[in-house]
Enzyme design. Structure first.
Site, PDB file in Angstrom:
ATOM      1  N   SER A 176       0.815  -1.224   0.000  1.00 61.38           N
ATOM      2  CA  SER A 176       0.000   0.000   0.000  1.00 61.38           C
ATOM      3  C   SER A 176       0.847   1.271   0.000  1.00 61.38           C
ATOM      4  CB  SER A 176      -0.879   0.033   1.244  1.00 61.38           C
ATOM      5  OG  SER A 176      -1.788  -1.029   1.239  1.00 61.38           O
ATOM      6  N   HIS A 177       0.145   2.365  -0.077  1.00 65.39           N
ATOM      7  CA  HIS A 177       0.782   3.690  -0.059  1.00 65.39           C
ATOM      8  C   HIS A 177       1.561   3.918   1.234  1.00 65.39           C
ATOM      9  CE1 HIS A 177      -3.448   5.372   1.239  1.00 65.39           C
ATOM     10  NE2 HIS A 177      -3.144   4.296   1.887  1.00 65.39           N
ATOM     11  N   ASN A 178       2.731   4.522   1.075  1.00 64.71           N
ATOM     12  CA  ASN A 178       3.561   4.953   2.202  1.00 64.71           C
ATOM     13  C   ASN A 178       4.169   3.815   3.012  1.00 64.71           C
ATOM     14  OD1 ASN A 178       1.128   7.147   1.945  1.00 64.71           O
ATOM     15  ND2 ASN A 178       3.118   8.099   2.259  1.00 64.71           N
TER      16      ASN A 178
END
Lengths: 305, 305, 305
Positions: B232-234
C-alpha cells in the site's frame, strides 16, 4: 447475439452420451436461448436442478416448452396440456451445461491476434485462439486452447488441448527461490524448469504458475484454477483439482486428484494433500492432509472425513 | 539452449569471493548444464546441500564429475577413482546458484521492445531490458534492470540497478485512501507521492506497489516481493525483506531489514515490524511486532523469539 | 508539474457545497501545491486533521499561509500576526481532498490510446480516457471514466460515469462455476450474464470482477475496490462499499450499502452482509452478517455492534 433456433433433435444429439428419454411433443420443438429463471419464456431451454425439493412444481410452472429434469419428475397431465417436452437425464444441470455451452455461449473464434508476440519456434496447435497482446515464448500449445489477452507464456511451457487461460495469467515465470550470500543478501536459486499443463485445464485471470526450479511444475487434466491464484515452483496438481480464487500453493506441494482448495487458502511448501481432500475457505495448511479428509482453519485441522 | 562447456577455471573465477578449495583433476574439467538430481549426468554441475545428513554418500554417488560441497565432505578414494573434481565452498547452494545463474540460466538481452510505451522524459539506464507492452511514465530506471511485459511504471517512480519485475506488476498507482463527503460518499484523498525502489529488488507477477499519498513508498535494496502481493501507499520496506505470494501490507507500515513475510499474510496499516522478524503463513498482523520474533495466526501472536 | 497559483477565490469556489468561513487576509492569497507535512512551505495548501488533539498548535505552527481546519480552531493573534488565512470547514480532510484533487493532482487527459482494441459496437461516452493496450468488447462506458492500461472489459459490461479502473483489471470474465460430468470431470456451467457498474466506482489493479452466470454481477455507485480483489459471478455490492486489497467475495454474495471489507477477507458464496457491517482484516466469513455489526477472525464471529 443473433437468435439461433436449436431443434429438439440437436439438443438430443448433444446429450447422446447420457441417453436422454423424451416425453411429449417431438415435432417442431426448439429452444432459442438460455436465461435466468426470472426471465424464462416459452422458448427458453429450461432445467430443473436435482437438489430442489419441489421439482415437479418447477417443471409444471415454467413457461418454457423444453425442460431438462431427472427421473423423479413425471410427465404430468398439466405438462401434456401445456404442450411441454420433458427430457429426462441423470444430471439436468450437467445436461443443461452441455447443451447451453454448445449452442448458446459465444466462443472466441480460433485465430491469432496480430498484436500477439510469439517466439518463432513456439508450436501452436490447430484451432487455437490467441488474443491481443499475448506474449508467448518457445512453448507448445495444444489444439483448441484459448489464450486471452495479456497472458504471458514462457519458454519450456507445454499446454494440452482445450485449455482456457483468462487475461493476465503468467505461466512459467521464475520461481521465488533464493539463497543468502556471504553478506546476507539474497540471490536467486536457478529456475530452469518448465510447466506441463494437461488437457481441459482452465486458469483464471492474473493467476501465476511459476516454472520448476530444476524440474517441472505440473498441472493435471481437467484441473481448474480460479482468478488471482499463485502456484509456486515444482507444485504438482493432480486431475480435476479445483483451486478457488486468491489461493496460494507453495513450492513443491503435491495435491492428489479431485482435491478442492477453497478460496484464499494457503498451503505450506512441500506439503502433500491426498486425493479427494477438501480444504475449507481461508485454510492455512501447514501439515500433510490425508485423502478424502476435510480440513479448515488457521492453522488448518481435521473437520471431518 | 545451445550447449556451453564451462571450464573449471570459469567456475572457480565465478566463485572467487568465497575462496573455493579444489580436490582432484583440474585439467580439461568442465560442466555443460545443471539438472534435477534425477537427471544428473557426467557433465552436470552438481552440488551437495549442506542440510543433508548423507552428504558424503551423495558426493560419491552422483554421476557428475564436478561437485560443489562444504568442508564436511572429504575427497575420498572412491571419488578419486571416479575422476571427480570436488570444490569445497562455505555454502554449496549459494555457490551453485552463483555459477548456474552466470552460465546456465538464460537472461533477457538488454533492449527496449518496440511496443513499449515510454514517456519521453523517462530516464532509462544502460543495459536495461524492457519487454513488450510495457507502459512507463516519467520514471527513472537504473542500470541492468529487467522490466517484463505488461508492467506499468507510473510517474515519480525511481528504480535502482539490477532489479527484476515480472509481468503485470503495477508500480506507483494511486493509493487506496478516501474521505467521506457530506453525503457519505467516498472521495479519494490526493495521492501525489512516488515510489523509491533500491538495487537488486525483485517484484513478482501482477504485484501492485502503490505510490505514497503525500510522501513516498520505499522498498529497500535486495528486497524480494513474490507474485500477487499488495504493497500500500507509504509502506517502508527495509533491506532484504522477503514478501511471499499473496501477502497484503497496508498503508504506512514500516518493516525492518530481513523481515520474512510468509505467504498470504496481512498487516494492518501503520504497524511496525522489527528487523529480522518472521511472520508465519496466513498471519493477520494487527499489532506491532518486535525485532527477531516469530508471530503467526489470526490474529497473529508471538510463537517464539 | 508546472506550478499553478490557485487563488483563495478558486479554493472557496471548490468548497461552495460545504459553506466555508474565512478568517484573515483575502486579497492576493494563494497556494501553489500540496505537500507532506515535513515539506510544507508558505505556499502549501495546508490542513489540520480533525482527529488531532493539538489542532490549534498545528494551525499556528505551520509555515503555510492558507489552512483548512474545523471550527474548533480559532483565528488567534499569532495567526493574524503571521498573515495566515484560515478557512473553517466541517471536514478539513475532505475539503483538502476536494481542492487538491481539483487543482493539484494530475489527471489523464480524455482520449483513446491508438493501441486500444475496442469492439466496433462498444458505446464509449464523452471525456473517457482509455489507456494503452486496453481490450474492450461490446460494452458501455459512461462519461468521464478512466480505463488504465491492460484493462479487459468483456461484452455485456455496463460502466457508469466517472469511474476509475487501474491496470490489469478484468471485468466480465467467465465465472468459476462447474458441473461434474459422468466421468467426474468438471465442465463449465454457462456464464452468459453481464456486469453492471454504477457511477464513481473505482477498481484496483489486477482485480477481477466475473460476469454473472445467467443474470448480472452488480457494483453500486461510489463503491471502491482495491488492488488484487476477486469479485465472483452474481455478486451484488451496494453503494459505498469498500473492498480492501486481496479480498475474495464468492459467488452470489449480497453486500449492503456502506459495508467495509477489510484486507484479505474471504466471504463464502451466497452469504448476505447487512448494510454498514465491518469485516475485519483476514476475516473468513461463512455465515450471514447482520447490518452494522463488526465481525472478525477465522471463522469470523461477532466482535461488537
Amino acid at each position: 447475439m443473433t437468435v439461433k433456433k436449436i431443434s429438439l433433435e440437436q439438443i438430443l444429439n448433444a446429450l447422446q452420451a447420457v441417453s436422454p428419454t423424451v416425453h411429449g411433443p417431438v415435432e417442431d420443438v426448439f429452444a432459442d436461448h438460455i436465461a435466468d429463471p426470472k426471465k424464462t419464456t416459452a422458448t427458453t431451454l429450461d432445467w430443473v436442478n436435482s437438489i430442489k425439493t419441489n421439482k415437479q412444481e418447477i417443471a409444471e410452472g415454467t413457461p418454457a416448452k423444453v425442460i431438462l429434469a431427472d427421473a423423479e419428475v413425471v410427465y404430468s397431465d398439466a405438462m401434456k396440456a401445456a404442450g411441454k417436452t420433458l427430457i429426462i437425464v441423470p444430471n439436468p444441470k450437467m445436461a443443461f451445461s452441455l447443451v447451453a455451452n454448445e449452442f448458446f455461449v459465444e466462443k472466441e473464434e480460433p485465430g491469432i491476434h496480430p498484436t500477439a508476440v510469439i517466439h518463432p519456434e513456439a508450436e501452436i496447435g490447430p484451432d487455437v485462439y490467441i488474443g491481443p497482446y499475448v506474449h508467448i515464448g518457445k512453448a507448445k500449445i495444444g489444439k483448441g486452447t484459448v489464450i486471452s489477452a495479456y497472458v504471458r507464456i514462457y519458454d519450456k511451457v507445454t499446454i494440452g488441448e482445450n485449455c482456457f487461460f483468462k487475461e493476465g495469467a503468467v505461466i512459467g515465470g521464475a520461481g521465488f527461490g533464493y539463497e543468502k550470500d556471504s553478506q546476507g543478501n539474497r540471490f536467486r536459486f536457478p529456475q530452469i524448469g518448465g510447466v506441463i499443463i494437461g488437457n481441459y485445464v482452465e486458469v483464471g485471470g492474473n493467476t501465476c504458475i511459476d516454472r520448476g526450479a530444476l524440474s517441472d511444475t505440473v498441472i493435471g487434466d481437467h484441473t481448474k484454477i480460479d482468478n488471482l491464484c499463485h502456484i509456486s515452483h515444482n507444485v504438482d496438481l493432480g486431475r480435476n483439482v479445483m483451486v478457488i480464487a486468491c489461493s496460494e500453493i507453495s513450492g513443491s506441494c503435491v495435491l492428489g486428484d479431485d482435491v478442492w482448495v477453497g478460496p484464499n487458502t494457503s498451503i505450506r511448501d512441500h506439503r502433500k494433500v491426498g486425493a479427494g481432500a477438501l480444504l475449507g475457505m481461508g485454510s492455512v495448511v501447514v501439515k500433510d492432509v490425508p485423502a478424502d479428509e476435510v480440513w479448515t482453519g488457521n492453522p488448518a485441522k481435521l473437520l471431518n472425513r
